[in-house]
Design an enzyme around this catalytic site. Sequence first.
Site, PDB file in Angstrom:
ATOM      1  N   HIS A 105       0.859  -1.202   0.000  1.00  7.55           N
ATOM      2  CA  HIS A 105       0.000   0.000   0.000  1.00  7.55           C
ATOM      3  C   HIS A 105       0.888   1.242   0.000  1.00  7.55           C
ATOM      4  O   HIS A 105       1.475   1.592   1.023  1.00  7.55           O
ATOM      5  CB  HIS A 105      -0.896   0.013   1.256  1.00  7.55           C
ATOM      6  N   HIS A 112       1.372   5.458  -1.787  1.00  2.00           N
ATOM      7  CA  HIS A 112       0.929   6.570  -2.643  1.00  2.00           C
ATOM      8  C   HIS A 112       2.152   7.127  -3.350  1.00  2.00           C
ATOM      9  O   HIS A 112       3.055   7.654  -2.702  1.00  2.00           O
ATOM     10  CB  HIS A 112       0.270   7.668  -1.804  1.00  2.00           C
ATOM     11  N   LEU A 113       2.181   6.991  -4.681  1.00  3.24           N
ATOM     12  CA  LEU A 113       3.330   7.490  -5.449  1.00  3.24           C
ATOM     13  C   LEU A 113       3.040   8.828  -6.116  1.00  3.24           C
ATOM     14  O   LEU A 113       3.945   9.460  -6.652  1.00  3.24           O
ATOM     15  CB  LEU A 113       3.762   6.462  -6.502  1.00  3.24           C
ATOM     16  N   ARG A 114       1.754   9.259  -6.126  1.00  6.84           N
ATOM     17  CA  ARG A 114       1.367  10.527  -6.772  1.00  6.84           C
ATOM     18  C   ARG A 114       1.701  10.510  -8.266  1.00  6.84           C
ATOM     19  O   ARG A 114       1.830   9.458  -8.874  1.00  6.84           O
ATOM     20  CB  ARG A 114       2.017  11.742  -6.074  1.00  6.84           C
ATOM     21  N   ASN A 157      -5.658   7.186  -5.865  1.00  4.56           N
ATOM     22  CA  ASN A 157      -6.372   8.432  -5.511  1.00  4.56           C
ATOM     23  C   ASN A 157      -5.653   9.664  -6.052  1.00  4.56           C
ATOM     24  O   ASN A 157      -5.281  10.574  -5.318  1.00  4.56           O
ATOM     25  CB  ASN A 157      -6.613   8.540  -3.997  1.00  4.56           C
ATOM     26  N   LYS A 210      -9.834  -0.418  -5.259  1.00  3.28           N
ATOM     27  CA  LYS A 210      -9.787   0.303  -3.981  1.00  3.28           C
ATOM     28  C   LYS A 210     -11.127   0.933  -3.644  1.00  3.28           C
ATOM     29  O   LYS A 210     -11.683   1.711  -4.418  1.00  3.28           O
ATOM     30  CB  LYS A 210      -8.717   1.395  -4.079  1.00  3.28           C
ATOM     31  N   HIS A 250     -10.405   1.152   2.399  1.00  4.03           N
ATOM     32  CA  HIS A 250     -10.148   2.191   3.407  1.00  4.03           C
ATOM     33  C   HIS A 250     -11.308   2.092   4.397  1.00  4.03           C
ATOM     34  O   HIS A 250     -12.417   2.526   4.105  1.00  4.03           O
ATOM     35  CB  HIS A 250     -10.083   3.591   2.778  1.00  4.03           C
ATOM     36  N   HIS A 269      -4.350  -0.548   6.193  1.00  2.63           N
ATOM     37  CA  HIS A 269      -3.830   0.260   7.318  1.00  2.63           C
ATOM     38  C   HIS A 269      -4.736   0.224   8.565  1.00  2.63           C
ATOM     39  O   HIS A 269      -5.277   1.229   8.974  1.00  2.63           O
ATOM     40  CB  HIS A 269      -3.545   1.705   6.901  1.00  2.63           C
ATOM     41  N   LEU A 291      -4.584   9.398   8.047  1.00  2.00           N
ATOM     42  CA  LEU A 291      -5.902   8.760   8.195  1.00  2.00           C
ATOM     43  C   LEU A 291      -5.809   7.299   7.777  1.00  2.00           C
ATOM     44  O   LEU A 291      -5.226   7.009   6.736  1.00  2.00           O
ATOM     45  CB  LEU A 291      -6.949   9.482   7.328  1.00  2.00           C
ATOM     46  N   ASP A 312       1.519   2.805   3.520  1.00  2.00           N
ATOM     47  CA  ASP A 312       0.675   3.990   3.353  1.00  2.00           C
ATOM     48  C   ASP A 312       1.517   5.265   3.305  1.00  2.00           C
ATOM     49  O   ASP A 312       1.053   6.324   3.726  1.00  2.00           O
ATOM     50  CB  ASP A 312      -0.400   4.091   4.445  1.00  2.00           C
ATOM     51  N   HIS A 362       2.989  14.743   0.981  1.00  2.00           N
ATOM     52  CA  HIS A 362       2.322  16.024   0.705  1.00  2.00           C
ATOM     53  C   HIS A 362       3.378  17.117   0.808  1.00  2.00           C
ATOM     54  O   HIS A 362       4.271  17.035   1.660  1.00  2.00           O
ATOM     55  CB  HIS A 362       1.232  16.314   1.748  1.00  2.00           C
ATOM     56  N   ALA A 414      -3.847  14.983   5.395  1.00  2.00           N
ATOM     57  CA  ALA A 414      -3.525  13.728   6.086  1.00  2.00           C
ATOM     58  C   ALA A 414      -2.492  12.964   5.275  1.00  2.00           C
ATOM     59  O   ALA A 414      -2.603  12.859   4.060  1.00  2.00           O
ATOM     60  CB  ALA A 414      -4.787  12.890   6.232  1.00  2.00           C
TER      61      ALA A 414
HETATM   62  O1  DOR Z   1      -3.221   9.720   5.600  1.00  2.00           O
HETATM   63  C1  DOR Z   1      -3.644   9.377   4.508  1.00  2.00           C
HETATM   64  N1  DOR Z   1      -3.173   9.934   3.371  1.00  2.00           N
HETATM   65  N2  DOR Z   1      -4.605   8.465   4.441  1.00  2.00           N
HETATM   66  C2  DOR Z   1      -5.205   8.149   3.288  1.00  2.00           C
HETATM   67  O2  DOR Z   1      -6.086   7.327   3.305  1.00  2.00           O
HETATM   68  C3  DOR Z   1      -4.850   8.856   2.037  1.00  2.00           C
HETATM   69  C4  DOR Z   1      -3.494   9.373   2.101  1.00  2.00           C
HETATM   70  C5  DOR Z   1      -3.170  10.358   0.999  1.00  2.00           C
HETATM   71  O3  DOR Z   1      -3.473  10.083  -0.159  1.00  2.00           O
HETATM   72  O4  DOR Z   1      -2.564  11.400   1.296  1.00  2.00           O
HETATM   73 ZN    ZN Z   2      -3.315   5.128   1.701  1.00  2.00          ZN
END
Ligand code: DOR
Ligand code: ZN
Length: 348
Positions: free
Chosen positions: A13, A15-17, A41, A99, A136, A174, A219, A247, A251, A263
Amino acid sequence: MNRLTLRRPDDWHVHLRDGAALAAVVKFTAQRFGRAIVMPNLKPPITTAALARAYRERIVAALPKGARFEPLLTLYLTDSTTPDEIDRARAAGFVHGIKLYPAGATTHSDAGVTDIAKVHGVLARMEELGMPLLVHGETPGPDVDVFDREAHFIDAVLGPLTERFRGLRVVFEHITTAGAVDFITRARAGVAATITPQHLLHNRNAIFAGGIRPHYYCLPVLKRERDREALLRAATSGSPRFFLGTDSAPHERADKENACGCAGMFTAHAAIELYAEAFDSVGHLDRLEAFASHFGADFYGLPRHDDTITLVKEPWTPPQVYEFGDGALVPYRAGESIAWRLAGTEGA
Ligand code: DOR
Ligand code: ZN
């Protein structure tokens, strides 16, 4: 034990953006892990196999030269996803999960599912095809206390869903509470969970230590100490139902250090090292390899890797910031010590 060689792990799990952010972070994940389940996402979300194919190409193009890393794509489930799209995702070969974001639960979840009944047809097709549902697990909205969202979701949605679709493979992503550990432990076969490093290393006091600490906000939010202890027991238990999923969620600094901060915690720069710290804290380094390198691959029906990585117990300090496109990214433990270091990787 001061040195640990593991079969190469995977991150189930992350997030690579996209764009410059992707280029800034993917190297950290590719250095440590052989594969990663990449969250969909983005803005706009990855809702079709065609979008996933293009995203996959952008990820591969952003990898450092010579990297041996395979991105495993996911689709973002919406109220209007069709069973045909699941067929296309399965046929594509590189989509390994669908997802479920309850609409409004987290970052970029506004296009998520508003009512689980709306996707019953899609879930039935996934069950038929053996396509995993990645969840989630939080009930959003003003009526549920932020610390009770996971518990509420288990009772209202996840419990009934795993019973209704008894052949559906489900990853409860998570998990953060003793209640979720309990749910997974008792669940039918085919239901598993990922656990992040931050939920193994911290309780919710970290968010408020001496002032508000936005870099500890993710989150689902960090929970009580008894929850952290239950997660650590589960991760180090040797049960194949619990496996690694960082996770890691980068950001830009200004989006975190903000009156309404985003988050997400960025841990990819030290991901496996942080799990080593957590497992070491309870004398269970011997169980790290199964959690990090075996159980997830087995659940997803993918081969375990043949090559290895080596960790050494030597402290190092992540920088205050990493480059992040035009901005800065504050990594977890910025300017503070991490006990384990990545020593090297050995080919198969
Ligand atoms: O903390 C989080 N950040 N929880 C998530 O479910 C999404 C993630 C994000 O994409 O920044
Ligand atoms: Zn996530």
